[in-house]
Structure formats: C-alpha cells, structure tokens
Design a protein around this motif. Structure first.
Motif, PDB file in Angstrom:
ATOM      1  N   GLN A   1      41.263  44.703   5.499  1.00  0.00           N
ATOM      2  CA  GLN A   1      40.999  45.890   6.310  1.00  0.00           C
ATOM      3  C   GLN A   1      39.946  46.766   5.649  1.00  0.00           C
ATOM      4  O   GLN A   1      39.090  47.329   6.322  1.00  0.00           O
ATOM      5  N   ALA A   2      40.000  46.845   4.327  1.00  0.00           N
ATOM      6  CA  ALA A   2      39.033  47.682   3.603  1.00  0.00           C
ATOM      7  C   ALA A   2      37.637  47.068   3.601  1.00  0.00           C
ATOM      8  O   ALA A   2      36.639  47.779   3.682  1.00  0.00           O
ATOM      9  N   ILE A   3      37.557  45.754   3.502  1.00  0.00           N
ATOM     10  CA  ILE A   3      36.245  45.110   3.348  1.00  0.00           C
ATOM     11  C   ILE A   3      35.624  44.704   4.691  1.00  0.00           C
ATOM     12  O   ILE A   3      34.408  44.570   4.792  1.00  0.00           O
ATOM     13  N   LEU A   4      36.438  44.572   5.732  1.00  0.00           N
ATOM     14  CA  LEU A   4      35.939  44.106   7.036  1.00  0.00           C
ATOM     15  C   LEU A   4      34.835  45.014   7.572  1.00  0.00           C
ATOM     16  O   LEU A   4      33.801  44.534   8.015  1.00  0.00           O
ATOM     17  N   LYS A   5      35.056  46.310   7.527  1.00  0.00           N
ATOM     18  CA  LYS A   5      34.047  47.241   8.042  1.00  0.00           C
ATOM     19  C   LYS A   5      32.734  47.108   7.266  1.00  0.00           C
ATOM     20  O   LYS A   5      31.662  47.101   7.850  1.00  0.00           O
ATOM     21  N   GLN A   6      32.822  46.979   5.959  1.00  0.00           N
ATOM     22  CA  GLN A   6      31.625  46.810   5.128  1.00  0.00           C
ATOM     23  C   GLN A   6      30.879  45.547   5.521  1.00  0.00           C
ATOM     24  O   GLN A   6      29.651  45.524   5.567  1.00  0.00           O
ATOM     25  N   CYS A   7      31.623  44.509   5.785  1.00  0.00           N
ATOM     26  CA  CYS A   7      31.014  43.219   6.109  1.00  0.00           C
ATOM     27  C   CYS A   7      30.347  43.240   7.474  1.00  0.00           C
ATOM     28  O   CYS A   7      29.222  42.790   7.611  1.00  0.00           O
ATOM     29  N   LEU A   8      31.038  43.764   8.460  1.00  0.00           N
ATOM     30  CA  LEU A   8      30.506  43.724   9.827  1.00  0.00           C
ATOM     31  C   LEU A   8      29.427  44.775  10.065  1.00  0.00           C
ATOM     32  O   LEU A   8      28.659  44.665  11.018  1.00  0.00           O
ATOM     33  N   ASP A   9      29.334  45.792   9.209  1.00  0.00           N
ATOM     34  CA  ASP A   9      28.300  46.822   9.347  1.00  0.00           C
ATOM     35  C   ASP A   9      27.097  46.518   8.466  1.00  0.00           C
ATOM     36  O   ASP A   9      26.597  47.364   7.753  1.00  0.00           O
ATOM     37  N   LYS A  10      26.616  45.282   8.535  1.00  0.00           N
ATOM     38  CA  LYS A  10      25.471  44.879   7.700  1.00  0.00           C
ATOM     39  C   LYS A  10      24.246  45.686   8.032  1.00  0.00           C
ATOM     40  O   LYS A  10      23.885  45.934   9.106  1.00  0.00           O
TER      41      LYS A  10
END
Length: 105
Positions: free
Chosen positions: A96-105
């Motif tokens: 949950q913490a890393i998903l946003k970082q990944c998808l907001d390239k």
C-alpha cells in the motif's frame, strides 16, 4: 521450537526475518534504491496483499514483483500459520505504501 517437526522448524526459520521488519523503514530503503517492486506471496498463484484487485495486472506489469521470503501456501502448523499471517500483513502494508510511488511514475 523444540516441539516442532523438522519441516515446521525449517518453515518457521524461513520467516525469521519478520522479527526485524519496519514498513516505513523498509519502504524508504527500497525507494532509496529505486526499487518499486511489490511484495508477492508465493503459492499456486501470486497474491499481492494490499493491492486492489482491479489494479493487480497493471501493478504487476509496471511495478514488478519480488517474493516474500518464506511465503508459501503450505501451512506447517500453528506457529507457521501465525508467521505467514504476519508476513501477509507486512506485505499488505508495504504494498500500500509503495504502490502509489510506483504507479505515479
């Protein structure tokens, strides 16, 4: 540990890393290395805890996956089950913490 079967002992030992986990620290360490892979639980099918079902395919493609050490769909006793549940909860919080970082390239 002495009361566990050899198989259960090995399974429990494979999850010993859980004693030193910290989601925030681990996410930051991964991001510092530019590693935005999600944590997958091993089994007949890969499960991505904490990732909404509708984003699973996109997340696998964009973010990539690394598997949780010691994860399996074979449960070898009560102690092993509790550790697998803890690993699942850790992976869900991490994803949950890393998903946003990944998808907001």
């Amino acid at each position: 540990m002495n009361q566990l079967t050899p198989e259960e002992r090995r399974s429990v030992e494979s999850l010993a890393w859980l004693s030193d986990v910290n989601v925030e620290r681990d996410v930051q360490a991964a991001l510092d290395k530019r590693d935005k892979r999600l944590l997958g639980m091993m089994g007949r099918a890969t499960d991505l805890p904490g990732v909404p079902t509708e984003l699973t395919s996109k997340a696998k493609t964009i973010c990539g996956i690394r598997y949780v050490e010691g994860s399996t769909d074979v449960v070898r006793g009560e102690v092993h089950l509790k550790l697998l549940q803890r690993a699942y909860d850790y992976a869900a919080a991490y994803n949950q913490a890393i998903l946003k970082q990944c998808l907001d390239k």
